[in-house]
Design a protein around this motif. Structure first.
Motif, mmCIF file in Angstrom:
data_model
loop_
_atom_site.group_PDB
_atom_site.id
_atom_site.type_symbol
_atom_site.label_atom_id
_atom_site.label_comp_id
_atom_site.label_asym_id
_atom_site.label_seq_id
_atom_site.Cartn_x
_atom_site.Cartn_y
_atom_site.Cartn_z
ATOM 1 N N GLN A 177 0.806 -1.213 0.000
ATOM 2 C CA GLN A 177 0.000 0.000 0.000
ATOM 3 C C GLN A 177 0.847 1.274 0.000
ATOM 4 O O GLN A 177 0.303 2.368 -0.041
ATOM 5 N N ALA A 178 2.165 1.124 0.073
ATOM 6 C CA ALA A 178 3.041 2.295 0.081
ATOM 7 C C ALA A 178 3.160 2.872 -1.319
ATOM 8 O O ALA A 178 2.980 2.184 -2.328
ATOM 9 N N GLY A 179 3.476 4.145 -1.372
ATOM 10 C CA GLY A 179 3.600 4.827 -2.654
ATOM 11 C C GLY A 179 4.925 4.568 -3.329
ATOM 12 O O GLY A 179 5.822 3.905 -2.778
ATOM 13 N N PRO A 180 5.109 5.088 -4.536
ATOM 14 C CA PRO A 180 6.359 4.844 -5.272
ATOM 15 C C PRO A 180 7.572 5.496 -4.634
ATOM 16 O O PRO A 180 8.698 5.073 -4.882
ATOM 17 N N GLY A 181 7.397 6.523 -3.824
ATOM 18 C CA GLY A 181 8.529 7.170 -3.181
ATOM 19 C C GLY A 181 8.823 6.645 -1.793
ATOM 20 O O GLY A 181 9.585 7.266 -1.047
ATOM 21 N N SER A 182 8.245 5.509 -1.424
ATOM 22 C CA SER A 182 8.393 4.979 -0.073
ATOM 23 C C SER A 182 9.729 4.251 0.078
ATOM 24 O O SER A 182 10.373 3.849 -0.897
ATOM 25 N N VAL A 183 10.102 4.040 1.335
ATOM 26 C CA VAL A 183 11.344 3.361 1.696
ATOM 27 C C VAL A 183 10.990 2.241 2.668
ATOM 28 O O VAL A 183 10.248 2.455 3.642
ATOM 29 N N LEU A 184 11.534 1.051 2.413
ATOM 30 C CA LEU A 184 11.315 -0.123 3.253
ATOM 31 C C LEU A 184 12.630 -0.506 3.912
ATOM 32 O O LEU A 184 13.677 -0.541 3.255
ATOM 33 N N PHE A 185 12.552 -0.831 5.197
ATOM 34 C CA PHE A 185 13.747 -1.181 5.971
ATOM 35 C C PHE A 185 13.441 -2.444 6.770
ATOM 36 O O PHE A 185 12.442 -2.490 7.500
ATOM 37 N N VAL A 186 14.300 -3.440 6.653
ATOM 38 C CA VAL A 186 14.161 -4.704 7.392
ATOM 39 C C VAL A 186 15.452 -4.929 8.161
ATOM 40 O O VAL A 186 16.551 -4.875 7.583
ATOM 41 N N TYR A 187 15.314 -5.184 9.453
ATOM 42 C CA TYR A 187 16.471 -5.444 10.314
ATOM 43 C C TYR A 187 16.190 -6.707 11.115
ATOM 44 O O TYR A 187 15.192 -6.780 11.845
ATOM 45 N N LEU A 188 17.066 -7.702 10.975
ATOM 46 C CA LEU A 188 16.931 -8.977 11.666
ATOM 47 C C LEU A 188 18.164 -9.189 12.523
ATOM 48 O O LEU A 188 19.293 -9.215 12.008
ATOM 49 N N ALA A 189 17.971 -9.359 13.826
ATOM 50 C CA ALA A 189 19.058 -9.615 14.766
ATOM 51 C C ALA A 189 18.837 -10.975 15.406
ATOM 52 O O ALA A 189 17.726 -11.285 15.851
ATOM 53 N N GLY A 190 19.875 -11.776 15.467
ATOM 54 C CA GLY A 190 19.789 -13.116 16.034
ATOM 55 C C GLY A 190 20.887 -14.003 15.473
ATOM 56 O O GLY A 190 22.062 -13.631 15.468
ATOM 57 N N ARG A 191 20.494 -15.173 14.983
ATOM 58 C CA ARG A 191 21.437 -16.101 14.363
ATOM 59 C C ARG A 191 20.920 -16.471 12.979
ATOM 60 O O ARG A 191 19.731 -16.772 12.808
ATOM 61 N N ALA A 192 21.839 -16.455 12.031
ATOM 62 C CA ALA A 192 21.522 -16.793 10.643
ATOM 63 C C ALA A 192 22.651 -17.643 10.088
ATOM 64 O O ALA A 192 23.786 -17.622 10.602
ATOM 65 N N LEU A 193 22.360 -18.384 9.051
ATOM 66 C CA LEU A 193 23.353 -19.249 8.425
ATOM 67 C C LEU A 193 23.017 -19.409 6.959
ATOM 68 O O LEU A 193 21.955 -18.999 6.487
ATOM 69 N N GLN A 194 23.930 -20.042 6.228
ATOM 70 C CA GLN A 194 23.725 -20.287 4.808
ATOM 71 C C GLN A 194 23.667 -21.787 4.559
ATOM 72 O O GLN A 194 24.299 -22.589 5.251
ATOM 73 N N TYR A 195 22.869 -22.150 3.557
ATOM 74 C CA TYR A 195 22.703 -23.557 3.203
ATOM 75 C C TYR A 195 22.391 -23.637 1.718
ATOM 76 O O TYR A 195 21.403 -23.054 1.250
ATOM 77 N N SER A 196 23.245 -24.304 0.973
ATOM 78 C CA SER A 196 23.036 -24.564 -0.449
ATOM 79 C C SER A 196 22.820 -23.278 -1.238
ATOM 80 O O SER A 196 22.004 -23.230 -2.156
ATOM 81 N N GLY A 197 23.538 -22.216 -0.870
ATOM 82 C CA GLY A 197 23.473 -20.971 -1.619
ATOM 83 C C GLY A 197 22.458 -19.973 -1.128
ATOM 84 O O GLY A 197 22.432 -18.838 -1.636
ATOM 85 N N ASP A 198 21.611 -20.319 -0.169
ATOM 86 C CA ASP A 198 20.596 -19.410 0.372
ATOM 87 C C ASP A 198 20.909 -19.103 1.827
ATOM 88 O O ASP A 198 21.511 -19.923 2.545
ATOM 89 N N ASN A 199 20.446 -17.952 2.272
ATOM 90 C CA ASN A 199 20.597 -17.537 3.666
ATOM 91 C C ASN A 199 19.296 -17.785 4.417
ATOM 92 O O ASN A 199 18.202 -17.551 3.893
ATOM 93 N N PHE A 200 19.435 -18.234 5.668
ATOM 94 C CA PHE A 200 18.286 -18.573 6.492
ATOM 95 C C PHE A 200 18.433 -17.870 7.847
ATOM 96 O O PHE A 200 19.531 -17.811 8.411
ATOM 97 N N PHE A 201 17.310 -17.365 8.338
ATOM 98 C CA PHE A 201 17.260 -16.747 9.662
ATOM 99 C C PHE A 201 16.609 -17.736 10.616
ATOM 100 O O PHE A 201 15.533 -18.290 10.327
#
Length: 736
Positions: A105-129
């Motif tokens: 629903q945001a307009g074309p001039g909007s800004v999206l920010f995602v911040y994830l803190a915890g533990r993450a790892l990679q598996y078969s080329g993808d990142n997982f949280f």
């Protein structure tokens, strides 16, 4: 000519309107001349901030606090923040789903920010949280128990917004059980146009766990946001600050394709000028001191910059650390390009280049998906990795490690150096007090930090911490009204208010409940195995004024027949005669209420003296039959009345199913049955008449004499008088 006619007709219409409606003509002309242009939607700033700290095996002490610090800073910068702490897998998915719904629903001039803190790892080329309920015993459990980040990065990339910023503060150590077949850290990714990707540690490396209260990466990121810098420079300077605070143990990473200038805060004109990073791009590294050159290449964070440093300072004490950064980046980029190619030749080429590399097992997994050979064959088309040269021999000692980190004994600690490209860190960021304690499932929001050199670019936003199903079992907080917010759907910025728990006198046993709330109509239960209401049994007489039980008519019995609970439906008490005790209902009594009395104290099945029901003080005690154990025997003759009905008409037996179950164990019904068929006993004197008639079967021997035919009746009559048959047969020849 055509335009002239249009203008003439327009003026003519204005004159006509002015003649008939003088006021409307001026208004219409003004509206036609001053038509407002197309108004674009007001740009929005939306953020999703999650901090998972309470992992079962390896908790992260700073995750929730870092999430609260970032959320408070984004709120000050004009973001509407959706925050949450300690989310499981289902709650994480709901949080991202709700955030995507808002972002659409945001307009074309909007800004999206995602911040994830915890533990993450990679598996078969993808990142997982990792959610807090992640249970990973093997490497194949990662895609089943963790959140795949590429799915949501692609969903955000499809939205027509100005900028998308995706930050993962989770490159930390994982459980040693699965460490053997997984590459350390996070996998290098490529951002979509208008997106920025950032990790708290370089791809393939991990950051050590910190005691807290805040992590170095969150503090550096917040500090640079408040400097009023462009978004790309914010993350570049945050990398320098983290490398300084950790003394080289952590080097964050980011890659950006945001072309439109975007600022979290606007720097004031009176603020002191900052050192420009672009002014050092054209100068060769040999013109700088080794420590300053190290800071410059860390800010650039590129393979070319690290190679230039090794060529300029081959024997410097910082050279092994730069070589490790170069080796990790070359290996991560080689694997990324092989993963993007996704061909057996690309994976075989990686396995040839890094026979003991961190992504060797990932290459085998990808080959299994392609149904190709798991080992490189002798001859195949070698993949060139986009022109990336193979690593020198001295880099294999870095990439062949099980875990790549820069705080172990393999690297000398970075000496404390005066800031060359950065100003001295403010005192308020050096010693930050811990945030206030937060409730379960909520990130702790610290006090706002002052930004002396910048001001927010937009008015202050809001922080909402909805319940995505992670704030306790059952959804909303305890005490919420039944018609209140549903599970995971309330957007309030605070916890749902809970009414004070006060003793409720109307509630059975004095159970506590929300003050002012009506007591719930709970189903009473009889102790010692009695039946419960609500499942095939009628409610007790004490629950509500209209609680009545159906009547069950029994033949030849005035008082209601009492059956065992669960075998027959109880009947309501009938009017008792004067002086006669009331009948006890077989229904369930309400706890704390006096029991009704039964008309005949003969039923030991529902009222037993050994298991009384509790009653309130001062209430009349239930009248219990004293002779109950002695009268079951005289009461049983009433039950035989049911068997005659099935004998006469077979329709009643289905209706009296309970009676049919009770009848078999009682020996009384068989006794009256033989009394009625007693008359037929003398009739079946079966041996006398039939067997006497049987001897005449020998008469076929008598046909020779014609005279004995009339004498037969006499002979037959003699045996009837009691004479033996054998003697009569002997007299016949004597008559001859």
């Amino acid at each position: 000519m055509f335009s002239f006619l249009q203008k003439f007709i327009a003026h003519l219409l204005v004159l006509v309107l002015a003649f008939f409606h003088p006021g409307s003509a001026h208004v219409g002309a003004a509206q036609a001349i001053q038509a407002p242009p197309h108004v674009q939607e007001q740009p929005m700033r939306l953020a999703l901030v999650i901090g998972n700290a309470n992992y079962a095996n390896m908790p992260v002490a700073t995750a929730a606090n870092d999430a609260g610090l970032v959320a408070q800073t984004l709120q000050t910068a004009g973001f509407d923040v959706t925050a949450g702490a300690d989310l499981d897998l289902d709650a994480l998915r709901r949080a991202f789903r709700d955030f995507l719904d808002k972002a659409q629903q945001a307009g074309p001039g909007s800004v999206l920010f995602v911040y994830l803190a915890g533990r993450a790892l990679q598996y078969s080329g993808d990142n997982f949280f990792l959610p807090i309920d992640a249970r990973i015993d093997r490497d194949v459990d990662v895609p089943l128990s963790a959140l795949r980040l590429s799915d949501y990065r692609q969903a955000l990339a499809a939205l027509p917004v100005m900028a998308r910023i995706f930050v993962v503060d989770g490159a930390r150590a994982v459980d040693p059980i699965i460490r053997g077949k997984l590459a350390s850290g996070l996998a290098l990714v490529e951002p979509a146009p208008g997106a920025l990707e950032a990790f708290n540690a370089a791809p393939g490396t991990i950051a050590p766990d910190e005691p807290g209260p805040y992590g170095a990466y969150a503090r550096a990121l917040v500090e640079m946001m408040q400097q009023g810098l462009p978004v790309n420079e914010v993350f570049a300077r945050a990398r320098l600050r983290v490398n300084e605070l950790t003394r080289g143990a952590v080097v964050p990473w980011d890659i950006s394709r945001i072309d439109t200038p975007f600022y979290f805060f606007v720097r004031q004109q009176s603020a002191p000028p900052l050192q420009s990073l672009s002014s050092y791009e054209s100068r060769p590294l040999r013109t700088f001191a080794p420590a300053d050159a190290y800071e410059i290449v860390v800010e650039r964070d590129s393979i070319e910059g690290y190679e230039d440093y090794l060529a300029a300072f081959p024997t410097d004490p910082l050279t092994p650390r730069v070589r490790a950064l170069l080796a990790a980046r070359r290996e991560a980029l080689s694997w990324r390009r092989a993963y993007v190619a996704n061909t057996p030749d690309a994976y075989w080429s990686y396995m040839r280049r890094y026979p003991r590399g961190p992504h060797y097992w990932d290459a085998r997994r990808r080959l299994m998906m392609l149904r190709a050979a798991l080992e490189p064959p002798r001859h195949f088309d070698s993949y060139d990795f986009g022109g990336l040269p193979p690593p020198p021999e001295d880099e294999y000692g870095v990439v062949d490690r099980p875990v790549m980190r820069f705080d172990d004994a393999g690297f000398a600690p970075l000496p404390f150096l005066p800031a060359f490209l950065l100003p001295v860190q403010p005192e308020e960021f050096r010693r930050m007090p811990p945030p206030p304690r937060a409730e379960r499932g909520r990130v702790p929001i610290p006090a706002p930090l002052s930004a002396p050199h910048a001001m927010p670019a937009k008015p202050m936003g809001a922080i909402a911490q909805p319940n995505f199903g992670h704030q306790g079992i059952g959804g909303p907080a305890q005490g919420a009204a039944p018609g209140g917010p549903r599970r995971g759907h309330h957007d309030s910025n605070s916890v749902v208010p809970v009414a004070p728990m006060a003793p409720n006198p109307a509630h059975p046993n004095g159970r506590q409940g929300p003050a002012g709330a009506a007591p719930a109509a709970t189903a009473p239960m009889i102790e010692h195995g009695a039946a419960r209401t609500g499942r095939g049994n009628p409610p007790s007489a004490g629950v509500g004024p209209a609680a009545k039980t159906p009547d069950v008519k029994t033949p030849a019995v005035k008082t209601p027949e009492v059956k065992h609970p669960g075998l027959a439906k109880p009947t309501p008490p009938q009017a008792a005669e004067p002086g006669h005790p009331a009948a006890i209902q077989p229904t369930k009594p309400v706890v704390g209420k006096p029991l009704p009395v039964q008309s005949e104290p003969v039923k030991p099945l529902t009222a037993r003296p050994s298991s009384p029901v509790p009653h309130e003080a001062g209430a009349p005690k239930p009248v219990l039959p004293r002779a109950a154990p002695s009268k079951p025997i005289p009461q049983r003759p009433v039950i035989p009345l049911a068997p005659p009905k099935p004998a006469a008409t077979k329709a009643p037996p289905p209706k009296m199913v309970p009676a049919a179950r009770i009848a078999p164990p009682k020996p009384i019904p068989p006794r009256p049955a033989p009394t009625r068929p007693a008359p037929p006993r003398p009739v079946p004197a079966r041996p006398a008449p039939p067997r006497i008639v049987a001897p005449p079967k020998a008469t076929p021997i008598k046909p020779p004499p014609p005279k004995p035919v009339p004498a037969k009746p006499g002979i037959v009559g003699k045996p009837a008088a009691g004479k033996p048959v054998g003697k009569a047969e002997k007299k016949l020849p004597e008559a001859k």
